[in-house]
Design an enzyme around this catalytic site. Structure first.
Site, PDB file in Angstrom:
ATOM      1  N   HIS A  57      -9.704   1.051   5.313  1.00 30.22           N
ATOM      2  CA  HIS A  57      -8.031   1.399   5.885  1.00 30.22           C
ATOM      3  C   HIS A  57      -8.307   2.440   7.068  1.00 30.22           C
ATOM      4  O   HIS A  57      -9.179   3.222   7.142  1.00 30.22           O
ATOM      5  CB  HIS A  57      -7.283   2.063   5.112  1.00 30.22           C
ATOM      6  CG  HIS A  57      -5.853   1.765   5.553  1.00 30.22           C
ATOM      7  ND1 HIS A  57      -5.141   2.889   6.242  1.00 30.22           N
ATOM      8  CD2 HIS A  57      -4.788   1.154   5.182  1.00 30.22           C
ATOM      9  CE1 HIS A  57      -4.017   2.684   6.633  1.00 30.22           C
ATOM     10  NE2 HIS A  57      -3.673   1.533   5.937  1.00 30.22           N
ATOM     11  N   GLY A 110       2.997   2.164  10.963  1.00 31.23           N
ATOM     12  CA  GLY A 110       3.788   3.487  10.620  1.00 31.23           C
ATOM     13  C   GLY A 110       4.710   3.490  12.077  1.00 31.23           C
ATOM     14  O   GLY A 110       5.551   4.579  11.893  1.00 31.23           O
ATOM     15  N   SER A 137       3.842  -2.274  10.276  1.00 38.95           N
ATOM     16  CA  SER A 137       5.231  -2.152  10.351  1.00 38.95           C
ATOM     17  C   SER A 137       5.765  -3.624   9.839  1.00 38.95           C
ATOM     18  O   SER A 137       6.666  -4.292  10.590  1.00 38.95           O
ATOM     19  CB  SER A 137       5.580  -2.159  11.528  1.00 38.95           C
ATOM     20  OG  SER A 137       5.516  -0.547  12.095  1.00 38.95           O
ATOM     21  N   GLU A 146      -5.178  -4.994  10.805  1.00 36.98           N
ATOM     22  CA  GLU A 146      -4.167  -3.767  11.102  1.00 36.98           C
ATOM     23  C   GLU A 146      -4.279  -3.207  12.262  1.00 36.98           C
ATOM     24  O   GLU A 146      -4.889  -2.234  12.259  1.00 36.98           O
ATOM     25  CB  GLU A 146      -3.856  -2.777   9.894  1.00 36.98           C
ATOM     26  CG  GLU A 146      -3.828  -3.479   8.544  1.00 36.98           C
ATOM     27  CD  GLU A 146      -3.126  -2.306   7.512  1.00 36.98           C
ATOM     28  OE1 GLU A 146      -2.072  -2.512   7.034  1.00 36.98           O
ATOM     29  OE2 GLU A 146      -3.861  -1.381   7.474  1.00 36.98           O
ATOM     30  N   GLU A 200      -6.638   4.734   8.079  1.00 33.83           N
ATOM     31  CA  GLU A 200      -6.506   6.005   7.694  1.00 33.83           C
ATOM     32  C   GLU A 200      -7.528   6.580   7.060  1.00 33.83           C
ATOM     33  O   GLU A 200      -7.939   7.963   7.344  1.00 33.83           O
ATOM     34  CB  GLU A 200      -4.973   6.402   6.678  1.00 33.83           C
ATOM     35  CG  GLU A 200      -3.911   6.085   7.435  1.00 33.83           C
ATOM     36  CD  GLU A 200      -2.866   5.563   7.091  1.00 33.83           C
ATOM     37  OE1 GLU A 200      -2.827   5.544   5.816  1.00 33.83           O
ATOM     38  OE2 GLU A 200      -1.884   5.002   7.666  1.00 33.83           O
ATOM     39  N   ASN A 224       0.790  -1.064  -0.217  1.00 38.66           N
ATOM     40  CA  ASN A 224      -0.092  -0.038  -0.011  1.00 38.66           C
ATOM     41  C   ASN A 224       0.967   1.190   0.022  1.00 38.66           C
ATOM     42  O   ASN A 224       1.524   1.493   1.206  1.00 38.66           O
ATOM     43  CB  ASN A 224      -0.791  -0.028   1.408  1.00 38.66           C
ATOM     44  CG  ASN A 224      -1.738   1.381   1.399  1.00 38.66           C
ATOM     45  OD1 ASN A 224      -1.618   2.078   0.540  1.00 38.66           O
ATOM     46  ND2 ASN A 224      -2.360   1.234   2.619  1.00 38.66           N
ATOM     47  N   LYS A 236      -0.150   4.456  -0.119  1.00 34.20           N
ATOM     48  CA  LYS A 236      -0.520   5.366   0.360  1.00 34.20           C
ATOM     49  C   LYS A 236      -0.306   6.660  -0.489  1.00 34.20           C
ATOM     50  O   LYS A 236      -0.415   6.524  -1.517  1.00 34.20           O
ATOM     51  CB  LYS A 236      -0.091   5.568   1.772  1.00 34.20           C
ATOM     52  CG  LYS A 236      -0.112   4.469   2.553  1.00 34.20           C
ATOM     53  CD  LYS A 236      -0.007   4.504   4.111  1.00 34.20           C
ATOM     54  CE  LYS A 236      -0.280   3.180   4.864  1.00 34.20           C
ATOM     55  NZ  LYS A 236      -0.085   3.263   6.369  1.00 34.20           N
TER      56      LYS A 236
HETATM   57  P1  13P Z   1       3.340   0.305   7.877  1.00 35.59           P
HETATM   58  O1  13P Z   1       3.673  -0.976   7.187  1.00 35.59           O
HETATM   59  O2  13P Z   1       4.190   1.546   7.052  1.00 35.59           O
HETATM   60  O3  13P Z   1       3.242   0.237   8.965  1.00 35.59           O
HETATM   61  O4  13P Z   1       1.693   0.432   7.048  1.00 35.59           O
HETATM   62  C1  13P Z   1       0.714  -0.443   7.368  1.00 35.59           C
HETATM   63  C2  13P Z   1      -0.303  -0.192   6.369  1.00 35.59           C
HETATM   64  O5  13P Z   1      -0.920   0.807   6.763  1.00 35.59           O
HETATM   65  C3  13P Z   1      -0.722  -0.833   5.320  1.00 35.59           C
HETATM   66  O6  13P Z   1      -2.003  -0.549   4.984  1.00 35.59           O
END
Ligand code: 13P
Length: 259
Positions: free
Chosen positions: A101, A179, A219, A173, A103, A11, A13
């Protein structure tokens, strides 16, 4: 043992314009070997603006990588400024779409009901839906992680009926792991995957639930991929930051090879 095909999803983003996206995918393809993509699916989810360029690149170079989108609108068309519909994505050979997601839930205030509408739209439009769920730090610390995740799952799958083997994917997740460099322990990831699969079995029957792939996200790095991919109920990963490095993502995809 199940015969679910492993699924590794990057992803990206809101990173990489379409020219940078082309470079990143080319580098990734350079690092991948045939055996990496033989028995598992590899998907990248760039920003919408790069989908067309990557579609063309994947086709012309016959890359064994599929495209995913990071979101979709629940309606197939209409006066929805700024949104992108499932049919538009399907026309670009997009095969997967991430919905719900954390976010999107946080910054766009998406609730379970909207996530479920998006998932239904994706499946009706012949896309595979990656439905994301995950608890926040407080829920984890107060021992309510499973309760929160299963409530999210129920709400986000309202009216969602998987039709074929692989069209529904659940991504677990934990928000506190995204992150941050912190990952769920393998035991916690496996336990949550089992709880999710049990809830899916109650809902769809155990045969159908056994077909649903459950991903872990938060992560994921080359250093922890192996411990995650050996878990019986974790069928793949959803990778954020590490998918922006072709080398790291290739190591994640190639987890079965000696590193
Ligand atoms: P990270 O791998 O940067 O922690 O992000 C995970 C994520 O949100 C994947 O959709």
């Amino acid at each position: 043992m199940s015969d679910r095909t492993s699924l590794i999803v990057g992803n990206w983003k809101m990173h990489r314009d379409h020219l940078e996206a082309i470079q990143l995918l080319q580098r990734l393809a350079y690092h991948l070997s045939e055996e990496d993509t033989d028995e598992q699916e590899v998907v990248v989810c760039p920003p919408f603006t790069a989908l067309r360029s990557l579609q063309t690149l994947i086709q012309s170079d016959r890359m064994a990588v599929a495209l995913g989108a990071q979101d979709c609108h629940p309606e197939i068309e209409g006066a929805y400024t700024g949104d992108v519909s499932v049919p538009m994505l399907a026309r670009l050979d997009v095969r997967y779409v991430v919905v719900g997601h954390s976010e999107r839930r946080l910054f766009h205030e998406e609730d379970d009901a909207l996530v479920a509408r998006k998932a239904r739209a994706a499946l009706s439009g012949e896309l595979r839906a990656i439905v994301c769920v995950g608890e926040g730090e407080q829920a984890r610390e107060s021992g309510r992680a499973e309760e929160v995740v299963l409530a999210q799952l129920r709400g986000s799958l309202d009216g969602v009926e998987p039709r074929e083997d692989a069209d529904l994917v659940i991504a677990y997740e934990p928000v506190w792991a995204i992150g941050t460099g912190r990952t769920a322990t393998p035991t916690d990831a496996q336990d949550m995957a089992v709880a999710i699969r049990t809830a899916l079995a109650e809902r769809y029957g155990s045969e159908r639930a056994a077909d649903v792939r459950i991903l872990y996200g938060g992560s994921v790095k080359p250093a922890n991929i192996r411990s995650l991919m050996t878990l019986a109920d974790v069928d793949g990963v959803l990778v954020g930051g590490a998918s922006l490095s072709a080398e790291d993502f290739a190591l994640i995809v190639g987890h079965r090879r000696a590193i």
